[in-house]
Design a protein around this motif. Structure first.
Motif, PDB file in Angstrom:
ATOM      1  N   GLY A  67      15.619 -10.586  10.168  1.00  0.00           N
ATOM      2  CA  GLY A  67      15.774  -9.390  10.985  1.00  0.00           C
ATOM      3  C   GLY A  67      15.506  -9.660  12.452  1.00  0.00           C
ATOM      4  N   LEU A  68      15.899  -8.681  13.278  1.00  0.00           N
ATOM      5  CA  LEU A  68      15.862  -8.861  14.724  1.00  0.00           C
ATOM      6  C   LEU A  68      14.449  -9.012  15.279  1.00  0.00           C
ATOM      7  CD1 LEU A  68      17.416  -8.997  17.373  1.00  0.00           C
ATOM      8  CD2 LEU A  68      17.456  -6.497  17.417  1.00  0.00           C
ATOM      9  N   ALA A  69      13.521  -8.184  14.815  1.00  0.00           N
ATOM     10  CA  ALA A  69      12.157  -8.256  15.335  1.00  0.00           C
ATOM     11  C   ALA A  69      11.536  -9.625  15.076  1.00  0.00           C
ATOM     12  CB  ALA A  69      11.298  -7.148  14.721  1.00  0.00           C
ATOM     13  N   ALA A  70      11.672 -10.118  13.853  1.00  0.00           N
ATOM     14  CA  ALA A  70      11.113 -11.423  13.500  1.00  0.00           C
ATOM     15  C   ALA A  70      11.795 -12.542  14.285  1.00  0.00           C
ATOM     16  CB  ALA A  70      11.250 -11.665  12.001  1.00  0.00           C
ATOM     17  N   THR A  71      13.095 -12.406  14.517  1.00  0.00           N
ATOM     18  CA  THR A  71      13.825 -13.436  15.258  1.00  0.00           C
ATOM     19  C   THR A  71      13.347 -13.496  16.702  1.00  0.00           C
ATOM     20  OG1 THR A  71      15.731 -13.050  13.819  1.00  0.00           O
ATOM     21  CG2 THR A  71      16.133 -14.254  15.854  1.00  0.00           C
ATOM     22  N   ARG A  72      13.160 -12.335  17.315  1.00  0.00           N
ATOM     23  CA  ARG A  72      12.608 -12.312  18.674  1.00  0.00           C
ATOM     24  C   ARG A  72      11.197 -12.900  18.701  1.00  0.00           C
ATOM     25  NH1 ARG A  72      14.858  -6.287  20.242  1.00  0.00           N
ATOM     26  NH2 ARG A  72      16.812  -6.965  21.217  1.00  0.00           N
ATOM     27  N   ASN A  73      10.396 -12.561  17.699  1.00  0.00           N
ATOM     28  CA  ASN A  73       9.026 -13.087  17.652  1.00  0.00           C
ATOM     29  C   ASN A  73       9.006 -14.601  17.529  1.00  0.00           C
ATOM     30  OD1 ASN A  73       7.905 -10.552  17.901  1.00  0.00           O
ATOM     31  ND2 ASN A  73       7.505 -10.298  15.725  1.00  0.00           N
ATOM     32  N   THR A  74       9.915 -15.158  16.750  1.00  0.00           N
ATOM     33  CA  THR A  74      10.014 -16.614  16.640  1.00  0.00           C
ATOM     34  C   THR A  74      10.264 -17.231  18.009  1.00  0.00           C
ATOM     35  OG1 THR A  74      10.838 -16.545  14.359  1.00  0.00           O
ATOM     36  CG2 THR A  74      11.343 -18.525  15.633  1.00  0.00           C
ATOM     37  N   GLY A  75      11.156 -16.628  18.776  1.00  0.00           N
ATOM     38  CA  GLY A  75      11.442 -17.135  20.114  1.00  0.00           C
ATOM     39  C   GLY A  75      10.254 -17.037  21.045  1.00  0.00           C
ATOM     40  N   ILE A  76       9.541 -15.929  20.982  1.00  0.00           N
ATOM     41  CA  ILE A  76       8.362 -15.745  21.831  1.00  0.00           C
ATOM     42  C   ILE A  76       7.314 -16.813  21.534  1.00  0.00           C
ATOM     43  CG2 ILE A  76       6.412 -14.207  22.341  1.00  0.00           C
ATOM     44  CD1 ILE A  76       8.358 -11.854  21.717  1.00  0.00           C
ATOM     45  N   LYS A  77       7.087 -17.085  20.259  1.00  0.00           N
ATOM     46  CA  LYS A  77       6.093 -18.091  19.870  1.00  0.00           C
ATOM     47  C   LYS A  77       6.474 -19.481  20.340  1.00  0.00           C
ATOM     48  CE  LYS A  77       4.820 -15.373  15.785  1.00  0.00           C
ATOM     49  NZ  LYS A  77       4.950 -15.266  14.312  1.00  0.00           N
ATOM     50  N   GLN A  78       7.767 -19.756  20.452  1.00  0.00           N
ATOM     51  CA  GLN A  78       8.246 -21.060  20.905  1.00  0.00           C
ATOM     52  C   GLN A  78       8.240 -21.171  22.422  1.00  0.00           C
ATOM     53  OE1 GLN A  78       9.298 -23.849  19.182  1.00  0.00           O
ATOM     54  NE2 GLN A  78       9.614 -24.854  21.171  1.00  0.00           N
ATOM     55  N   ALA A  79       8.285 -20.056  23.142  1.00  0.00           N
ATOM     56  CA  ALA A  79       8.471 -20.051  24.589  1.00  0.00           C
ATOM     57  C   ALA A  79       7.333 -20.770  25.310  1.00  0.00           C
ATOM     58  CB  ALA A  79       8.582 -18.619  25.089  1.00  0.00           C
ATOM     59  N   SER A  80       7.698 -21.592  26.278  1.00  0.00           N
ATOM     60  CA  SER A  80       6.696 -22.320  27.070  1.00  0.00           C
ATOM     61  C   SER A  80       6.411 -21.646  28.400  1.00  0.00           C
ATOM     62  CB  SER A  80       7.180 -23.753  27.324  1.00  0.00           C
ATOM     63  OG  SER A  80       8.345 -23.757  28.139  1.00  0.00           O
ATOM     64  N   SER A  81       7.269 -20.727  28.827  1.00  0.00           N
ATOM     65  CA  SER A  81       7.127 -20.080  30.125  1.00  0.00           C
ATOM     66  C   SER A  81       6.214 -18.863  30.055  1.00  0.00           C
ATOM     67  CB  SER A  81       8.504 -19.647  30.635  1.00  0.00           C
ATOM     68  OG  SER A  81       8.382 -18.820  31.777  1.00  0.00           O
TER      69      SER A  81
END
Length: 310
Positions: A67-81
């Motif tokens: 789902g969209l919320a989990a997909t966005r959260n995955t990206g946030i956790k990976q983000a270095s900025s």
């Protein structure tokens, strides 16, 4: 470390993903990483995305659809900025979007949320949203009160906003239990605690009426935000209460249109004087009226007229 982390949540957008990626790679401000999170697409979306060999791009693949919320959260956790922004895989940034956000960051240091206005793409036609940006003037740039200026279409959409990582540290991530309007829920929490710096320039193009958009499918039986969680905030702010009643109206109308009886519970929570007469009328109208109104709105769009109850 890149200045921006840009996240694309990807699911079955093979017809659009290349245009979306191109619009990011062609930004005038180039200090960013691009994180593409594929949510177990079943078409060639990921294949097409992986044709890009830029060192800026990081690929993450979900083994199953979350789902969209989990997909966005995955990206946030990976983000270095420290500065995190999103672009859905069927939307488009104009070349100066990141540059405009960067100017807001440097020009308005008290803010932790940064956003621009946007425009809507209806197939071959482009329309201006019915939001409150027009009240600010086309060259406006500065701090705004999200809740008082968001009583129509969004003053920004989720592809035209950037959050400092402090926002997520304070309020948490997207609620993965919400299947519809998870972005509204996060916007409420974020804007209650942090200042918003805004540019009225339309730097983003938001694709309307595209198939397979998670946010535009029927919401029958989907989990929705529980606005009663913010009851204490409502007690202390008339502006916040009016905004939340507007969002309740929007949600109740969509539920009613989907013949989901939860609309009645949501409608009972609305202080009717906080919504306009057109909205009150629609809220009480039978479902067949919604079909007529929608048909009329789409007909008017063909003639370049965008009707709204806002």
């Amino acid at each position: 470390m890149a200045f921006f982390s840009v996240i694309i949540p990807l699911y079955n957008k093979e017809a659009y993903i290349q245009q979306t990626i191109d619009s990011i790679l062609n930004q005038s401000f180039t200090d960013f990483e691009l994180i593409i999170v594929d949510d177990a697409s079943t078409d060639d979306s990921l294949v097409l995305a992986k044709k890009y060999t830029s060192e800026k791009i990081i690929f993450i693949e979900h083994a199953k659809n979350k789902g969209l919320a989990a997909t966005r959260n995955t990206g946030i956790k990976q983000a270095s900025s420290s500065y995190i922004t999103f672009l859905d895989a069927d939307d488009y940034w104009k070349p100066n979007f990141l540059q405009t956000i960067h100017e807001l960051i440097t020009g308005f240091p008290e803010a932790r949320i940064f956003a621009t206005n946007y425009e809507e793409s209806w197939k071959e036609n482009t329309r201006i949203p019915h939001n409150c940006a027009a009240k600010l003037g086309k060259n406006f740039k500065g701090y705004i009160d999200f809740f008082s200026l968001n009583l129509g279409q969004g003053i920004y959409c989720h592809g035209s906003v950037c959050f400092h990582k402090e926002v997520y540290e304070k309020i948490g991530l997207y609620n993965e239990h919400i299947e519809f309007s998870e972005d509204i829920d996060l916007n409420i929490r974020a804007n209650f605690h942090f200042k918003l710096a805004y540019s009225a320039k339309r730097e983003m193009r938001y694709a309307m009426a595209i198939s397979n958009q998670i946010t535009r499918n029927s919401i029958l039986n989907k989990s929705i935000p529980d606005y009663s969680l913010y009851a204490n905030w409502e007690k202390h702010s008339i502006t916040f209460k009016k905004y939340l009643d507007f969002e309740r109206y929007v949600l109740a109308k969509k539920l009613k249109k989907s013949k989901d009886h939860r609309w009645k519970r949501i409608a009972k929570q609305i202080k009717l004087k906080n919504i306009n007469w057109k909205q009150r009328l629609l809220l009480q109208a039978p479902v067949f009226v919604y079909t007529i109104v929608d048909s009329l709105k789409y007909l008017l769009l063909k003639f370049g007229i965008k009707a709204t109850t806002y």
